[in-house]
Enzyme design. Sequence first.
Site, PDB file in Angstrom:
ATOM      1  N   HIS A 101      25.574  18.899 -35.265  1.00 60.97           N
ATOM      2  CA  HIS A 101      25.236  17.698 -34.490  1.00 60.97           C
ATOM      3  C   HIS A 101      26.460  16.800 -34.322  1.00 60.97           C
ATOM      4  O   HIS A 101      27.450  16.935 -35.048  1.00 60.97           O
ATOM      5  CB  HIS A 101      24.148  16.887 -35.213  1.00 60.97           C
ATOM      6  N   ASP A 103      26.942  12.516 -34.407  1.00 55.12           N
ATOM      7  CA  ASP A 103      26.179  11.413 -34.978  1.00 55.12           C
ATOM      8  C   ASP A 103      25.592  10.509 -33.892  1.00 55.12           C
ATOM      9  O   ASP A 103      26.290  10.140 -32.940  1.00 55.12           O
ATOM     10  CB  ASP A 103      27.070  10.555 -35.895  1.00 55.12           C
ATOM     11  N   HIS A 259      29.588  18.513 -36.206  1.00 51.73           N
ATOM     12  CA  HIS A 259      29.779  18.868 -37.604  1.00 51.73           C
ATOM     13  C   HIS A 259      28.463  19.318 -38.209  1.00 51.73           C
ATOM     14  O   HIS A 259      27.376  19.071 -37.648  1.00 51.73           O
ATOM     15  CB  HIS A 259      30.386  17.706 -38.397  1.00 51.73           C
ATOM     16  N   ARG A 274      29.447   6.992 -46.172  1.00 54.12           N
ATOM     17  CA  ARG A 274      29.938   7.121 -44.787  1.00 54.12           C
ATOM     18  C   ARG A 274      30.036   5.768 -44.107  1.00 54.12           C
ATOM     19  O   ARG A 274      29.082   4.975 -44.171  1.00 54.12           O
ATOM     20  CB  ARG A 274      29.001   8.031 -43.982  1.00 54.12           C
TER      21      ARG A 274
END
Length: 283
Positions: A101, A103, A259, A274
């Site tokens: 995907h 983000d 990723h 993150r």
Amino acid sequence: MTYNRIEVKPLSGTCGAEIFGVDLSEDLGNETFAEVQRAFHENLVIFFRDQDINEEQHKAFGRRFGSLNVHPRYVPLNGHPEIFPIRKDPEDKKIVGASWHQDLTHLEKPPLGSILYALDVPPVGGDTLFANQYLAYEALSDGMKDLLDGLVAVHDNRIQAPSIAAERNANFTSKVRDDPDEKDEPEMEHPVVRTHPDTGRKALFVCRPRTHRFKGMTEAESKPLLEYLFEHSHRPEFTCRFRWEKGSIAFWDNRCVMHKALNDYPGHKRYMNRVTVNGTRPV
Ligand code: SIN
């Protein structure tokens, strides 16, 4: 062009490079920052080793690239709304980001990129894979490129819908909020092929978790071509693979790489933080 301030070691012939000579706990001078930014554009995802940063330093690095995103669904780190804790505990069966995907593609302005910092990693496993979406686009036939250049995709966030929050929260250590209003996240239209605002290169921009149809078509009509693109977008020759250590950082360009986190470390813990940098509307 060579680098004077940093050392850049590519990880594959496709994308990804490790950067040496940078301490992200300190303010990067403008020249070093400009080289890091160039390495980011040239390699699409960059990695740093042996970093020892606190939450403020993590956010400060992100802010060099733009304003920070507050994740619309995940519960943030206490006291740090801009930090999305990505956690797997030994007993968890599921992980965040296990499908290929980009983000938050359902946002009007999907992120520029995400900066993931490893706090605790399994003894082996838990690598992250990245796939170059410039190459995915460039590898298509001229006929397919012509077709896709005119198509718009519709993205939504059904994978994290409040209706499935309870089931998710029972299975994931990273928790989704059960209070967000779905009306705040309408379906979003983006071009299937976007042009990177800094490099001017074209990249494929669809992903299985959030892209469910083309504009003007039903899901059933869209599915065959979307499925082809989802599989094509992560062909092994477009990818690199990053092996994490405690203190590693990955910073990926969400506009041109996909990723996927590997769930291959049952019985072990993996803790990451993150920070996500806001982007611009894809064109
Ligand atoms: C993600 O941000 O999708 C998770 C990546 C990872 O945990 O490696």
